[in-house]
Design an enzyme around this catalytic site. Sequence first.
Site, PDB file in Angstrom:
ATOM      1  N   ASP A  54      -3.784  -5.432 -17.843  1.00 31.89           N
ATOM      2  CA  ASP A  54      -2.731  -4.492 -18.491  1.00 31.89           C
ATOM      3  C   ASP A  54      -2.971  -4.298 -19.671  1.00 31.89           C
ATOM      4  OD1 ASP A  54      -1.351  -4.748 -15.857  1.00 31.89           O
ATOM      5  OD2 ASP A  54      -0.488  -6.471 -16.572  1.00 31.89           O
ATOM      6  N   GLY A 107       0.819  -1.196  -0.037  1.00 26.76           N
ATOM      7  CA  GLY A 107       0.071   0.064  -0.059  1.00 26.76           C
ATOM      8  C   GLY A 107       0.772   1.261   0.054  1.00 26.76           C
ATOM      9  N   SER A 108       2.171   0.888  -0.550  1.00 29.00           N
ATOM     10  CA  SER A 108       2.919   2.683  -0.399  1.00 29.00           C
ATOM     11  C   SER A 108       2.243   3.435  -1.608  1.00 29.00           C
ATOM     12  CB  SER A 108       4.280   2.181  -0.744  1.00 29.00           C
ATOM     13  OG  SER A 108       4.489   1.739  -2.122  1.00 29.00           O
ATOM     14  N   HIS A 162       1.246  -0.062 -13.634  1.00 30.61           N
ATOM     15  CA  HIS A 162       2.151  -1.087 -13.556  1.00 30.61           C
ATOM     16  C   HIS A 162       3.614  -0.931 -13.744  1.00 30.61           C
ATOM     17  CE1 HIS A 162       2.720  -5.374 -15.171  1.00 30.61           C
ATOM     18  NE2 HIS A 162       3.516  -5.207 -15.545  1.00 30.61           N
ATOM     19  N   ILE A 205     -10.410  -7.146 -13.101  1.00 31.02           N
ATOM     20  CA  ILE A 205     -11.521  -6.247 -12.845  1.00 31.02           C
ATOM     21  C   ILE A 205     -12.733  -6.955 -13.549  1.00 31.02           C
ATOM     22  CG2 ILE A 205     -12.690  -4.160 -12.811  1.00 31.02           C
ATOM     23  CD1 ILE A 205     -10.360  -4.367 -10.908  1.00 31.02           C
ATOM     24  N   ASN A 255      -4.826   2.314 -13.401  1.00 33.22           N
ATOM     25  CA  ASN A 255      -3.948   1.123 -12.854  1.00 33.22           C
ATOM     26  C   ASN A 255      -2.603   1.535 -12.864  1.00 33.22           C
ATOM     27  OD1 ASN A 255      -3.113  -1.300 -11.793  1.00 33.22           O
ATOM     28  ND2 ASN A 255      -2.601  -2.126 -13.867  1.00 33.22           N
TER      29      ASN A 255
HETATM   30  C1  GAR Z   1       3.608  -1.575  -7.143  1.00 39.68           C
HETATM   31  O1  GAR Z   1       4.887  -1.515  -7.729  1.00 39.68           O
HETATM   32  C2  GAR Z   1       2.618  -1.463  -8.411  1.00 39.68           C
HETATM   33  O2  GAR Z   1       3.216  -0.995  -9.676  1.00 39.68           O
HETATM   34  C3  GAR Z   1       2.676  -3.108  -8.629  1.00 39.68           C
HETATM   35  O3  GAR Z   1       2.557  -3.658  -7.309  1.00 39.68           O
HETATM   36  C4  GAR Z   1       3.367  -2.541  -6.503  1.00 39.68           C
HETATM   37  C5  GAR Z   1       2.273  -2.452  -5.124  1.00 39.68           C
HETATM   38  O4  GAR Z   1       3.207  -1.761  -3.972  1.00 39.68           O
HETATM   39  N1  GAR Z   1       1.524  -3.262  -9.338  1.00 39.68           N
HETATM   40  C6  GAR Z   1       1.408  -4.498  -9.928  1.00 39.68           C
HETATM   41  O5  GAR Z   1       2.516  -5.352 -10.402  1.00 39.68           O
HETATM   42  C7  GAR Z   1       0.183  -4.872 -10.940  1.00 39.68           C
HETATM   43  N2  GAR Z   1       0.433  -5.863 -11.867  1.00 39.68           N
HETATM   44  P1  GAR Z   1       2.347  -0.941  -3.006  1.00 39.68           P
HETATM   45  O6  GAR Z   1       1.346  -2.174  -2.410  1.00 39.68           O
HETATM   46  O7  GAR Z   1       3.501  -0.453  -2.055  1.00 39.68           O
HETATM   47  O8  GAR Z   1       1.633   0.320  -3.561  1.00 39.68           O
END
Ligand code: GAR
Length: 190
Positions: free
Chosen positions: A144, A12-13, A103, A87, A101
């Site tokens: 994606d 969740g950053s 990625h 989704i 989103n």
């Molecule tokens: C992020 O780097 C995001 O881009 C990636 O997951 C991480 C979540 O970090 N998303 C994907 O890989 C989607 N396919 P977070 O929970 O700290 O925000």
Amino acid sequence: MKRIVIFASGSGSNAENIINFFKHTKTAEVTHVLCNNKQAKVFERCKKLKTKCLHFFKEDFYTSDTVLNILKKEADFIILAGFLWRIPQKIVAAFPQKIINIHPALLPKYGGKGMYGMHVHQAVKDNNEIETGITIHYVNENYDEGAVIFQSKTVVHVKDTPATIAGKIQLLEQRYFPEIIQEVILNTHE
Ligand code: GAR
């Protein structure tokens, strides 16, 4: 004031960064975070930020209309910030061009099912890429594949590891994601 609902599955950053950014704008506010993983660190972050974080099950999302009804009531825009489920079509259809989103790669490279988080950075490393980056895009019912809104690149050095690549990607995400969301909201006219 537009209302944002964030979907997250893990740390969740990005959710935290987006919540904080919109506390200081008049464009939008994050009303809820929805999370499919009870163990996710995003719950702790939301508690600290005093933002509602709700857990939901697979059937609430795909079989019943529980999640759809929350969104219809609470959201103008939906942000996927590290959310790992596809989704469903009924949600895509209810929010055309309103679901965004992020990625952690330069799509169309390194996208699709199973391509998330460290799996992406490991694949970038394994293929000796000289650059990678982030893609912010609209969401359709395929992983994606929606239209790209924004990309930003970073160099991959020979000595980079998947972990150092992840660090570089996180910096780009923190730098650009909230700002791009704000631009989309300001440029969307009903
Ligand atoms: C992020 O780097 C995001 O881009 C990636 O997951 C991480 C979540 O970090 N998303 C994907 O890989 C989607 N396919 P977070 O929970 O700290 O925000």
